[in-house]
Design a protein around this motif. Structure first.
Motif, mmCIF file in Angstrom:
data_model
loop_
_atom_site.group_PDB
_atom_site.id
_atom_site.type_symbol
_atom_site.label_atom_id
_atom_site.label_comp_id
_atom_site.label_asym_id
_atom_site.label_seq_id
_atom_site.Cartn_x
_atom_site.Cartn_y
_atom_site.Cartn_z
ATOM 1 N N CYS A 38 0.850 -1.193 0.000
ATOM 2 C CA CYS A 38 0.000 0.000 0.000
ATOM 3 C C CYS A 38 0.887 1.245 0.000
ATOM 4 N N THR A 40 0.610 3.496 1.938
ATOM 5 C CA THR A 40 0.886 3.756 3.352
ATOM 6 C C THR A 40 2.189 3.069 3.792
ATOM 7 N N HIS A 60 -0.667 -4.649 5.405
ATOM 8 C CA HIS A 60 -1.986 -4.739 6.060
ATOM 9 C C HIS A 60 -3.070 -5.170 5.079
ATOM 10 N N GLU A 61 -2.671 -5.783 3.955
ATOM 11 C CA GLU A 61 -3.667 -6.205 2.960
ATOM 12 C C GLU A 61 -3.303 -7.618 2.516
ATOM 13 N N ASP A 150 -8.440 -3.100 1.921
ATOM 14 C CA ASP A 150 -8.171 -1.693 2.224
ATOM 15 C C ASP A 150 -8.712 -0.748 1.149
#
Ligand SMILES: NC(=O)c1ccc[n+]([C@@H]2O[C@H](COP(=O)([O-])OP(=O)(O)OC[C@H]3O[C@@H](n4cnc5c(N)ncnc54)[C@H](O)[C@@H]3O)[C@@H](O)[C@H]2O)c1
Ligand SMILES: [Zn+2]
Ligand SMILES: [Zn+2]
Length: 363
Positions: A38, A40, A60-61, A150
């Motif tokens: 990401c 991020t 986080h994905e 996300d």
């Protein structure tokens, strides 16, 4: 196991680290089958998210397979194929009860690859598994659902739903990165009359057209406000979605909306932006902000199952997980590589599955 580890600003490596273990009875351990990177994660690597500790596994994905469940996990079993939300939900705090999982005060929220180890790894510990995992409907591939961790919920919830897009609206989307493009795709669900995508990069504007934008504006070459006013009979857009995260684009989005219009900010801002109340006070505008909750995952899954939404068009590059270092290089150099989302295929060798275990008393 192997994982992509943050070692401080500008530093990451593909390391051998201990396998995750069940720490609380509400945890599950998931073998990561498919993951992605990401924007991020790039912010973290720039040092913009100082709460991320050195040694944290990023990501986080992901989509994976449950290989171990804590004693209190009842909704998932070993072998279940699951989407891991980027947002963890404790299920019992005030905000989780309102489906505002992003604001969870019970230990959830955005924690993967931030406050706890993340998902760019062979295995991951998923806290509050019952509330934070979603079964992947049979017949759907990992890549079809991966971006529901996300970016699709972010663009849909924080952009399109907060912006209240309605049939017939003119929707201006500032920024045509993965988030802006996912906003184009999900705004279309509400049949707006016109979607206008604005970006500095012609390559990304080309993608916006491909994904359903009707008009594209390169705001380095033309005056976006003037063009939007021309297109809307001098009124302005009904909804503007800010999908960049710098002061100039927030201020542009605020100039694009008509009286009574809505500005939905999605971008993560690191600097203050000017709110021109001297112009806006009289215009009846609504401005929203937010962190994704991922409460729309079930709805988005139905849309994919029904053939109404196809997020796989966002995948531009594919790697195996052990090529994560190279995948980061390609993703970070999007201007040259034209990367939107890079897909990492898991490399964990399936292990013998273990039965439910009770929590360690010392956890
Ligand atoms: N609110 C949330 O929950 C949430 C969740 C995920 C991501 N985000 C944020 O959403 C934003 C967009 O994410 P992304 O992955 O698409 O980012 P990205 O960097 O890939 O894309 C941003 C796009 O904006 C364009 N751009 C930059 N400056 C511009 C300008 N002055 N005018 C017009 N266009 C400009 C770039 O050319 C690029 O195409 C980021 O700030 C990200 O952190 C927010
Ligand atoms: Zn993300
Ligand atoms: Zn909570």
């Amino acid at each position: 196991m192997r994982a992509l580890v943050y070692h401080g600003p500008g530093q990451r490596s593909w390391d051998t680290v201990p396998n995750p273990t069940i720490q609380l009875p509400t945890d599950a351990i998931v073998k990561i089958d498919t993951a992605t990177i990401c924007g991020t994660d790039l912010h973290i690597l720039k040092g913009d998210v100082p709460e991320v500790k050195i040694g944290t596994i990023l990501g986080h994905e992901a989509v994976g397979t449950v290989v171990e469940t804590g004693a209190a996990v009842t909704n998932f079993q070993i072998g279940d194929h699951v989407l891991i939300s980027c947002i963890t939900s404790c299920g019992s705090c005030r905000f989780c009860k309102e489906a505002r999982y992003g604001q969870c005060t019970g230990g959830g929220g955005w924690i993967f690859g931030h406050l706890i180890n993340g998902l760019q790894a062979e295995y991951a510990r998923v806290p509050f598994a019952d509330n934070s995992l979603y079964k992947v409907p049979s017949g759907l591939t990992d890549e079809q659902v991966l971006f529901l961790s996300d970016i699709l919920p972010t663009s849909f919830e924080v952009g399109v739903l907060n912006g209240g897009v309605r049939p017939g609206d003119t929707v201006a989307i500032v920024g045509a990165g993965p988030i802006g493009l996912a906003a184009v795709m999900t705004a279309k669900l509400f049949t707006p009359a016109r979607i206008i995508a604005i970006d500095l990069d012609d390559g990304r504007l080309g993608k916006a057209k491909e994904f359903g934008a009707d008009v594209t504006i390169n705001n380095s070459a033309e005056d976006a406000v003037k063009r939007v006013l021309e297109l809307t009979g001098g009124l302005g857009a009904d909804v503007a979605i800010e999908a960049v995260g710098v002061p100039a684009t927030f201020e542009l989005a605020a100039e694009l909306i008509r009286a009574g219009g809505k500005l939905a900010n999605v971008g993560v801002h690191g600097k203050p932006a000017t709110l021109h109340l001297e112009k806006l006070w009289i215009k009846d505008v609504t401005i929203t902000t937010g962190l994704v909750d991922t409460s729309s995952i079930p709805q988005l899954l139905s849309l994919i199952q029904g053939g109404r939404l196809n997020p796989t068009v966002l995948s531009t590059h594919r790697f195996s997980m052990d090529q994560a270092m190279e995948a980061y290089d390609v993703f970070a150099d999007a201007a040259k590589t034209h990367a939107l989302k890079v897909v990492l295929a898991g490399t964990a060798v399936p292990v013998e599955t273990k039965p439910k275990v009770a929590a360690r008393s010392s956890a």
